[in-house]
Design a protein around this motif. Structure first.
Motif, mmCIF file in Angstrom:
data_model
loop_
_atom_site.group_PDB
_atom_site.id
_atom_site.type_symbol
_atom_site.label_atom_id
_atom_site.label_comp_id
_atom_site.label_asym_id
_atom_site.label_seq_id
_atom_site.Cartn_x
_atom_site.Cartn_y
_atom_site.Cartn_z
ATOM 1 N N ARG A 80 95.485 -42.536 -92.776
ATOM 2 C CA ARG A 80 95.329 -43.954 -93.252
ATOM 3 C C ARG A 80 96.287 -44.797 -92.581
ATOM 4 O O ARG A 80 95.769 -46.277 -92.145
ATOM 5 C CB ARG A 80 95.858 -44.120 -94.802
ATOM 6 N N TRP A 109 94.173 -45.913 -89.055
ATOM 7 C CA TRP A 109 93.250 -46.430 -89.496
ATOM 8 C C TRP A 109 93.464 -47.886 -89.769
ATOM 9 O O TRP A 109 92.939 -48.967 -89.364
ATOM 10 C CB TRP A 109 92.056 -45.877 -90.381
ATOM 11 N N ARG A 110 94.530 -48.056 -90.555
ATOM 12 C CA ARG A 110 94.934 -49.367 -90.977
ATOM 13 C C ARG A 110 95.670 -50.199 -89.857
ATOM 14 O O ARG A 110 95.450 -51.377 -89.551
ATOM 15 C CB ARG A 110 95.889 -49.539 -92.128
ATOM 16 N N ALA A 149 92.705 -51.299 -87.672
ATOM 17 C CA ALA A 149 92.272 -52.508 -88.629
ATOM 18 C C ALA A 149 92.706 -53.918 -88.200
ATOM 19 O O ALA A 149 92.254 -54.815 -87.960
ATOM 20 C CB ALA A 149 91.936 -52.254 -90.082
ATOM 21 N N VAL A 150 94.139 -53.788 -88.333
ATOM 22 C CA VAL A 150 95.018 -54.843 -88.081
ATOM 23 C C VAL A 150 94.721 -55.456 -86.698
ATOM 24 O O VAL A 150 94.667 -56.622 -86.369
ATOM 25 C CB VAL A 150 96.405 -54.681 -88.467
ATOM 26 N N THR A 159 91.721 -56.938 -86.163
ATOM 27 C CA THR A 159 91.408 -58.418 -86.840
ATOM 28 C C THR A 159 92.015 -59.242 -85.799
ATOM 29 O O THR A 159 91.394 -60.481 -85.652
ATOM 30 C CB THR A 159 92.046 -58.308 -88.147
#
Ligand SMILES: Nc1ncnc2c1ncn2[C@@H]1O[C@H](COP(=O)(O)OP(=O)(O)O)[C@@H](O)[C@H]1O
Ligand SMILES: [Mg+2]
Lengths: 283, 262, 276
Positions: free
Chosen positions: A32, A35-36, A39-40, A43
């Protein structure tokens, strides 16, 4: 007249999860985090990219926005604006709770009152709350009073309706319990009606708080009441694009914080409710 | 039949009393802010239906609303399906999504004006952005909460992916999707009005605010009345559509008791 | 009964692991189901009957061993197998009509008219020719389970799997449904694997009863039932052999023989909901 209303589906996000997610779905903590983080990073890369493509007069780069934010937090105007928005939002919410919840509880406990108020409440709550901006401006000018009136009008309905719904749904068994034990009216309200209404009321409050913040900003933007919304409008007109974006980020953070606080309150107050109690699924 | 009349009386007495109260209390009003209701009604008919502001102000508002909302609905449900079926992707993106969802949508209006300008496309974009989030989040939640037995049925009978999606997952998520769509609709209405109040030359929002600024108070009231009725109308249309889609849902089945919720 | 094996399980075992703890539920099961055979699997609650059926249905991949159907390893959504769930209230889709529910498994495999015809005839077979356009929730529990049976029939399976299909209907309805399933098997010639914890039901329906027991579960016994194809609720259950068989199975399971049917396994549907 079989006028049915909404399905009793309560908004996602405003409802605590009915079941904990099954273990299979939640990736383990290590995955987690990875992957987070991805993602950040993605973004921000996307943001940087759109800034490069569209130009920083339209979409300022992340660094510019954060620099603007960093210099904002050293100014007094920023903190005054933030405080004003927070104060009027909370004040409006408070008044809406004080009006909507008792009224809803009373109306909901009588069939006559529920039926009588249904149409009026239904009509009034569907009036887009911003409709009142001109009238409120006329009466109170660009002030916090104007803003609070608007917030109260917009956020009182979910509270009122959830309160009605709550009393009507008080578990019939609970009612029998109170009858069997010959509880006094007072003790019935305190021990049965209020606790069993709490989940609905808190859901109503979360819906109301989202509306309240939205209207607070709208009143500032359109009605020139002091606060973050006004600052956004002013910086936009002054073409300080990065600062305008920084204020939008702040407004979003405000929304996030409001959500988190209410979610935490829900968890604390509803520790007894099945939706909050952790259920041991695996057996 | 008589119970029908009784029910009707029960529901109608309060609104009738309230309107009558307003009518008579304001009859001889000389206050500039609270003109007599009679004059407001006359003015409403005059301005909106005779002078034709319905087509010059209401129609553009509704068109923009419809476009923005339709975009939010399509994209929101499609992406919601995708994220609902890919729990890991959703889990990774959750913080960003929660952040964007928390933006009070009116706050992006000035930014949108900078980026897109003052035209209708800006309004449509803002509406689409603001009403997208509740739809997305509710679709994801609805898809993820499909009854495991129902999923087993789909698996055990080896349903094709398209059947699985359109006959099983989507309908099972429909109640939640519609709950999100309802919230989204009220946000969309707020957004169209606010966007017209800041820097438009037509539209309902512009009309009421301009009336207030020009001290055309009766016009302002008439605009508010039209707005209220439109809000109610939109809500009723939504409710009809919803009860058609959810015919099968326990809350809408024949004889189901009515329930109130947001 | 033909002797050709349709389903063959060898060394079938399963373990669940939750929070790092692995529990072996199914030991190492060996059994076959012959073509056209009616097999009932009985065992105490929690022994692993549902787990076994989910493995057979392809909903769960067994940890050990193999299952073949007509010699092929089972795959998800194999139309040679179909399934009737215990919880009709949840396994029928409330947004589809009875007809659409039954036709659902055919979607994408047959043209529309054919799907309809096959669904209608499956519904006639279970005696529900007159409620095609109703919704399942407008029907009684027994009728809903008939719809579920029709949905299982519509794919013309080689084997129908049923997990305690009659546990949540009343006694009269249950007997009617039992006879319906017997008739369908006699008529259609498919095999049936039916899970129950009701011993009387198992003996009444089955050509062969498989008794599961222990943890991990093993096949305790394979009991042929000698009543032939034509059975009647009163007459069959009154046979002296019926009582003997009942006593024997009871002993194997370890329950006291009080001659009564055990209560429906109430905990089951919810359990299944929470798992998955
Ligand atoms: N998904 C699962 N995860 C962990 N344990 C499970 C799971 N499903 C079933 N079990 C356990 O396996 C055992 C057998 O369950 P089940 O097959 O449902 O039994 P039966 O159908 O015979 O009553 C039970 O002890 C149950 O708790
Ligand atoms: Mg079971």
């Amino acid at each position: 007249m079989t006028s049915r209303q909404t399905v009793p589906v309560i908004m996602a996000g405003s409802r605590p999860r009915a079941w904990p997610r099954s273990t299979r779905r939640v990736p383990d903590v290590g995955h987690r985090i990875v992957w987070r983080t991805v993602a950040v990073v993605a973004t921000f890369a996307l943001w940087q990219f759109s800034s490069a493509v569209l130009g920083d007069r339209v979409v300022p780069a992340p660094a510019q926005v954060f620099r603007a934010l960093a210099s904002l937090v050293t100014t007094a105007e920023f903190w005054t604006a933030l405080l004003t928005t927070v104060t009027s939002t909370l004040l409006g919410l408070l008044i809406a709770v004080a009006l909507g919840v008792p009224l809803g509880l009373v109306v909901g406990s009588s069939r006559f009152l529920t039926a009588s108020t249904r149409l009026s409440a239904d009509f009034l709550r569907t009036i887009p709350p911003v409709t009142l901006i001109p009238l409120a401006l006329l009466l109170y000018g660009p002030s916090i009073a104007m803003q609070v009136v608007l917030i109260v009008f917009g956020s009182v309905w979910p509270l009122f309706l959830h309160a009605i719904y709550a009393v009507r749904e008080v578990d019939p068994i609970m009612r029998d319990v109170s009858a069997v034990f010959r509880m006094s009216t007072w003790s019935r309200w305190v021990n049965i009606t209020l606790p069993s209404s709490a989940p609905f009321l808190l859901t109503g409050l979360r819906v109301a708080s989202t509306i309240a913040l939205l209207l607070a900003v709208a009143a500032e933007l359109i009605g020139n009441a002091p606060g973050i919304g006004l600052e956004i409008a002013l910086t936009q007109m002054g073409a300080q694009v990065a600062t305008a974006y920084a204020y939008v980020v702040v407004a979003a953070l405000l929304g996030v914080v409001l959500n988190l606080v209410l979610a935490a309150a829900q968890r604390c107050l509803l520790f007894w409710h099945p939706s909050v109690r952790s259920v041991d699924v695996a057996s | 039949m008589s119970s029908y009349v009784g029910r009707l009386t029960l529901e109608l007495w309060l609104p009738v009393v309230l309107v009558a109260l307003w009518w008579f209390a304001s009859m001889n009003s000389t206050s500039a802010f609270f003109p007599p209701l009679r004059r407001i009604v006359q003015d409403t008919v005059d301005v909106w239906f005779i002078q034709g502001h319905i087509s010059s102000d209401v129609l553009p508002s509704l068109t923009n609303l419809l476009f923005g909302y339709a975009i939010a609905l399509t994209v929101g449900v499609a992406l919601g399906l995708l994220l609902g079926l890919m729990p890991r992707l959703y889990d990774a993106l959750e913080p960003e999504l929660e952040f964007l969802r928390a933006v009070p949508a009116v706050a992006i209006l000035p930014v949108a004006i900078i980026a897109i300008g003052l035209g209708d496309d800006m309004r449509i974009t803002v509406i689409a952005f603001g009403s997208f989030w509740p739809i997305l989040v509710n679709t994801v939640a609805g898809i993820r909460s499909t009854d495991p037995v129902v999923k087993d049925v789909a698996t055990a009978f080896g349903l094709r992916p398209a059947t699985r999606l359109f006959s099983v997952r989507l309908p099972s998520a429909a109640p939640q999707i519609l709950a999100g769509a309802r919230t989204a609709l009220s946000i969309a209405v707020v957004l169209i009005l606010v966007s017209e109040m800041s820097g438009a030359f037509r539209g309902l929002g512009n009309f009421v605010l301009a009336a207030q600024r020009n001290f055309a108070i009766t016009d302002m009231w008439s605009g508010m009345i039209i707005l209220g009725m439109l809000g109610y109308l939109v809500n009723i249309i939504f409710r009809v559509v919803e009860s058609q889609i959810l015919r099968w849902h326990p809350a809408y089945r024949e004889g189901a008791k009515w329930v109130t919720s947001q | 009964m033909g002797d050709v094996a349709v389903v063959e399980a060898s060394g079938l075992g399963h373990e669940y692991s939750t929070a790092g703890v692995t529990t072996r539920i199914l030991g190492s099961l060996e059994f076959i189901v012959a073509s056209g055979e009616f097999v009932c699997i009985v065992g105490p609650s929690g022994v692993g009957k549902t787990t076994l059926l989910r493995c057979l249905a392809g909903l769960l991949r067994p940890t050990f061993g193999s299952i073949t159907v007509d010699g092929h390893p089972i795959a998800r959504g194999n139309s040679a197998l179909s399934l009737v769930f215990q919880d009709y209230g949840r396994s029928l889709l409330p947004w589809l009509t009875v007809l659409a529910n039954v036709a659902l498994p055919l979607k994408g495999t047959a043209p529309r008219a054919e799907r309809r015809d096959r669904a209608v005839s499956a519904l006639h077979e279970v005696g529900l020719g007159d409620v095609l356009e109703n919704y399942p929730w407008q029907l009684s529990g027994g009728m809903q389970q008939r719809v579920a049976i029709a949905r299982a029939l519509v794919v013309e399976p080689r084997v129908i799997l049923m997990d305690e299909p009659f546990a949540s209907v009343d006694a009269q309805t249950r007997e009617a449904l039992e006879d319906l399933v017997l008739r369908i098997r006699n008529h259609g010639g498919m095999s049936v694997v039916l899970i129950t914890h009701d011993i009387d039901e198992a003996i009444y329906l089955a050509d062969r009863v498989i008794v599961l027991g222990g943890r991990p579960a093993e096949v305790r016994a394979n009991i042929p039932i000698p009543f032939g194809r034509h059975r009647e609720q009163l007459a069959t259950k009154a046979e002296p052999e019926f009582a003997e068989l009942r006593a024997r199975v009871h002993q194997l399971i370890g329950a006291p023989d009080d001659g009564r049917r055990p209560a429906a396994d109430q905990g089951n549907p919810r359990d299944e909901g929470a798992r998955q």
